[in-house]
Motif scaffolding. Structure first.
Motif, mmCIF file in Angstrom:
data_model
loop_
_atom_site.group_PDB
_atom_site.id
_atom_site.type_symbol
_atom_site.label_atom_id
_atom_site.label_comp_id
_atom_site.label_asym_id
_atom_site.label_seq_id
_atom_site.Cartn_x
_atom_site.Cartn_y
_atom_site.Cartn_z
ATOM 1 N N TYR A 8 0.785 -1.245 0.000
ATOM 2 C CA TYR A 8 0.000 0.000 0.000
ATOM 3 C C TYR A 8 0.808 1.281 0.000
ATOM 4 N N SER A 9 2.098 1.205 -0.223
ATOM 5 C CA SER A 9 2.865 2.454 -0.275
ATOM 6 C C SER A 9 4.178 2.225 -1.008
ATOM 7 N N GLU A 10 4.620 3.277 -1.690
ATOM 8 C CA GLU A 10 5.870 3.144 -2.432
ATOM 9 C C GLU A 10 7.058 2.931 -1.497
ATOM 10 N N VAL A 11 6.912 3.403 -0.271
ATOM 11 C CA VAL A 11 8.018 3.263 0.692
ATOM 12 C C VAL A 11 8.287 1.782 0.966
ATOM 13 N N MET B 299 -4.356 1.791 -4.171
ATOM 14 C CA MET B 299 -3.146 2.104 -3.381
ATOM 15 C C MET B 299 -1.973 1.224 -3.797
ATOM 16 N N ASN B 300 -2.253 -0.060 -4.029
ATOM 17 C CA ASN B 300 -1.158 -0.956 -4.429
ATOM 18 C C ASN B 300 -0.667 -0.695 -5.850
ATOM 19 N N LYS B 301 -1.604 -0.326 -6.732
ATOM 20 C CA LYS B 301 -1.186 0.009 -8.103
ATOM 21 C C LYS B 301 -0.342 1.266 -8.095
ATOM 22 N N GLU B 302 -0.822 2.260 -7.364
ATOM 23 C CA GLU B 302 -0.098 3.534 -7.299
ATOM 24 C C GLU B 302 1.280 3.370 -6.677
ATOM 25 N N ALA C 145 6.787 4.000 -7.195
ATOM 26 C CA ALA C 145 8.119 3.472 -6.863
ATOM 27 C C ALA C 145 8.942 3.245 -8.130
ATOM 28 N N LEU C 146 8.283 2.889 -9.240
ATOM 29 C CA LEU C 146 9.035 2.424 -10.411
ATOM 30 C C LEU C 146 8.819 3.267 -11.660
ATOM 31 N N GLY C 147 7.855 4.170 -11.599
ATOM 32 C CA GLY C 147 7.579 5.018 -12.753
ATOM 33 C C GLY C 147 6.387 4.475 -13.527
ATOM 34 N N GLU C 148 5.382 5.322 -13.709
ATOM 35 C CA GLU C 148 4.176 4.881 -14.406
ATOM 36 C C GLU C 148 4.523 4.456 -15.833
ATOM 37 N N GLY C 149 4.059 3.282 -16.231
ATOM 38 C CA GLY C 149 4.311 2.807 -17.586
ATOM 39 C C GLY C 149 5.713 2.255 -17.800
ATOM 40 N N SER C 150 6.546 2.256 -16.759
ATOM 41 C CA SER C 150 7.913 1.744 -16.941
ATOM 42 C C SER C 150 7.891 0.229 -17.060
ATOM 43 N N LYS C 151 8.964 -0.284 -17.627
ATOM 44 C CA LYS C 151 9.089 -1.734 -17.767
ATOM 45 C C LYS C 151 9.053 -2.397 -16.387
ATOM 46 N N GLU C 152 9.705 -1.743 -15.434
ATOM 47 C CA GLU C 152 9.764 -2.317 -14.084
ATOM 48 C C GLU C 152 8.389 -2.371 -13.432
ATOM 49 N N ALA C 153 7.613 -1.294 -13.623
ATOM 50 C CA ALA C 153 6.257 -1.298 -13.054
ATOM 51 C C ALA C 153 5.438 -2.422 -13.675
ATOM 52 N N GLU C 154 5.607 -2.612 -14.981
ATOM 53 C CA GLU C 154 4.883 -3.701 -15.657
ATOM 54 C C GLU C 154 5.291 -5.070 -15.145
ATOM 55 N N MET C 155 6.564 -5.191 -14.823
ATOM 56 C CA MET C 155 7.028 -6.474 -14.278
ATOM 57 C C MET C 155 6.335 -6.768 -12.951
ATOM 58 N N VAL C 156 6.339 -5.766 -12.083
ATOM 59 C CA VAL C 156 5.723 -5.974 -10.771
ATOM 60 C C VAL C 156 4.207 -6.168 -10.904
ATOM 61 N N LEU C 157 3.599 -5.408 -11.788
ATOM 62 C CA LEU C 157 2.136 -5.497 -11.922
ATOM 63 C C LEU C 157 1.678 -6.799 -12.571
ATOM 64 N N GLY C 158 2.548 -7.469 -13.313
ATOM 65 C CA GLY C 158 2.060 -8.689 -13.969
ATOM 66 C C GLY C 158 3.132 -9.588 -14.559
ATOM 67 N N GLY C 159 4.125 -8.972 -15.208
ATOM 68 C CA GLY C 159 5.118 -9.770 -15.941
ATOM 69 C C GLY C 159 5.845 -10.787 -15.065
ATOM 70 N N ASN C 160 6.209 -10.371 -13.857
ATOM 71 C CA ASN C 160 6.936 -11.300 -12.978
ATOM 72 C C ASN C 160 6.104 -12.530 -12.647
ATOM 73 N N ALA C 161 4.841 -12.302 -12.347
ATOM 74 C CA ALA C 161 3.979 -13.437 -11.962
ATOM 75 C C ALA C 161 3.856 -14.423 -13.114
ATOM 76 N N VAL C 162 3.724 -13.896 -14.339
ATOM 77 C CA VAL C 162 3.604 -14.771 -15.508
ATOM 78 C C VAL C 162 4.834 -15.676 -15.609
ATOM 79 N N GLU C 163 6.012 -15.068 -15.396
ATOM 80 C CA GLU C 163 7.264 -15.833 -15.470
ATOM 81 C C GLU C 163 7.401 -16.819 -14.307
#
Ligand code: URA
Ligand code: ZN
Length: 390
Positions: free
Chosen positions: A310-313, A354-357, A362-380
């Protein structure tokens, strides 16, 4: 790098619970927690799970009875899919919510959890098959101190016959004595062999006394037990596994920690220092000649963290604690159906936002890293999109 506008990144929710029909029946039949009970004047039956709610059961206040409303968010597959659609979640990895079948581990009948576990896992598999490509699940095990054989059979069944199973959800109690119990080693060994990750999730929190009388009277709602008790419970459980050498014995065992690892990312340095400066452990290591791997090494090789913080920290700490490339080890989750909006008619869940934000900040909206955390990592990591049967 950002994604082209036309390509929506996929969002995967690895921390999302349900109670299938047979589990609801089981809770309705009980008169100690966990239980489902109706209270006069309340539209929904109530789900009473937490030890901190027990004092309120004997003398329930009519306006604020114990537990939480058992809405169809907990039980209906359509409601889960609607929630996913509403929040652009492509894939969910469902799990039975706490306390799973832990309350049966104290039953005198060692078989008591077997049929319920089989039934629950089959119900999850059936649900997953109804929505191909969108649903997977973490199964549950019939953990009973007398019957580890049954645990093996259940784990093999999950792996070999239930196509959508991607691991098992486990509480901190294990076979009744926690996850550092030497008898749990065979269970972890079996899960390593079958390559079934453990999703470690809290349920008990901390003893009521820690939170004081006012909490016991319900004055602070669930804040102390959920906000602090849950994460501390997870932290203690994983620290006990670490100190017992579980990770060294099974270096391919994968453990996904709920709620960003509780407080582990923040406290790992302190744990490591306490170990290094402990005279007893020092002497023991010298005598055995066995070199211990640091908590940091375990974090970057065997532990995965969800992003339910729930927080970028907290999220930045989770990523940093997971070592170089730690951003590959953290996975988005919602904890649905817990923490629903309280305002009538509010359809977007603030807890999800809150978790999406947190990931975007923390990683930058639309960044590759944010995409990894939001979904790509789980797929892998969880091999979503694959058929898992050998
Ligand atoms: N409360 C619970 O009891 N379980 C969860 O997973 C989250 C909140
Ligand atoms: Zn949860």
């Amino acid at each position: 790098p950002s994604t082209p506008q036309d390509k929506q990144p996929i969002i995967v929710d690895i921390h999302t619970h349900m109670y299938p029909p047979s589990y609801i029946k089981l809770l309705q039949s009980r008169d100690t927690i966990p239980l489902i009970r109706s209270f006069p004047g309340q539209p929904d039956p109530r789900l009473v799970l937490l030890p901190s709610e027990v004092p309120l059961l004997s003398n329930p206040s009519p306006s604020q009875p114990p537990g939480r409303p058992l809405t169809d968010a907990y039980t209906s597959l359509d409601a889960k899919i609607a929630f996913m659609d509403k929040h652009n979640i492509s894939i969910s990895v469902l799990s039975l919510a706490n306390p799973w079948l832990e309350f049966l581990s104290s039953s005198p009948d060692p078989n008591s959890a077997v049929q319920p576990a089989i039934q629950i896992n089959a119900e999850f598999e059936y649900w997953c098959q109804k929505h191909p490509g969108r649903l997977y699940f973490f199964g549950c095990l019939p953990l009973h101190p007398e019957e580890t054989v049954q645990v093996f059979v259940a784990a093999q069944t999950l792996k070999r016959t239930l196509r959508h199973c991607r691991g098992v959800i486990v509480g901190t109690n294990g076979l009744g004595k926690g996850l550092d119990d030497p008898d749990m080693l065979v269970v972890f060994g079996q899960l390593q062999e079958l390559d079934l990750p453990v999703f470690l999730h809290p349920h008990y929190g901390l003893p009521n006394e820690v939170f004081g009388e006012r909490a016991e009277k319900g004055e602070y709602g669930h804040v102390l037990s959920l906000g602090l008790g849950f994460p501390m419970e997870t932290t203690v459980a994983v620290a006990r596994m670490y100190l017992a050498g579980v990770f060294d014995k099974y270096p391919n065992l994968k453990v996904i920690l709920a709620h960003g690892g509780g407080t582990l990312p923040f406290l790992a340095g302190r744990i490591e220092s306490c170990v290094r400066h402990d005279a007893y452990l020092y002497a023991k290591e010298k005598e055995s000649g066995k070199k211990r791997r640091s908590i940091w090494e375990v974090l970057k090789s065997q532990i995965y963290l969800d992003a339910v913080v729930y927080s970028e920290v907290g999220l930045k700490a989770a990523i940093a604690a997971s070592g170089e490339g730690g951003v590959e080890r953290v996975m988005f989750g919602t904890d649905h159906p817990f923490f629903p909006p309280l305002e009538e008619g509010e359809e977007e869940w603030g807890s999800v936002a809150m978790n999406k934000e947190a990931a975007e900040k923390a990683l930058g909206e639309g960044s590759k890293e944010a995409e990894m955390v939001l979904g790509g990592n789980a797929v892998e990591i969880l091999r979503l999109g694959e058929d898992c049967l050998p």
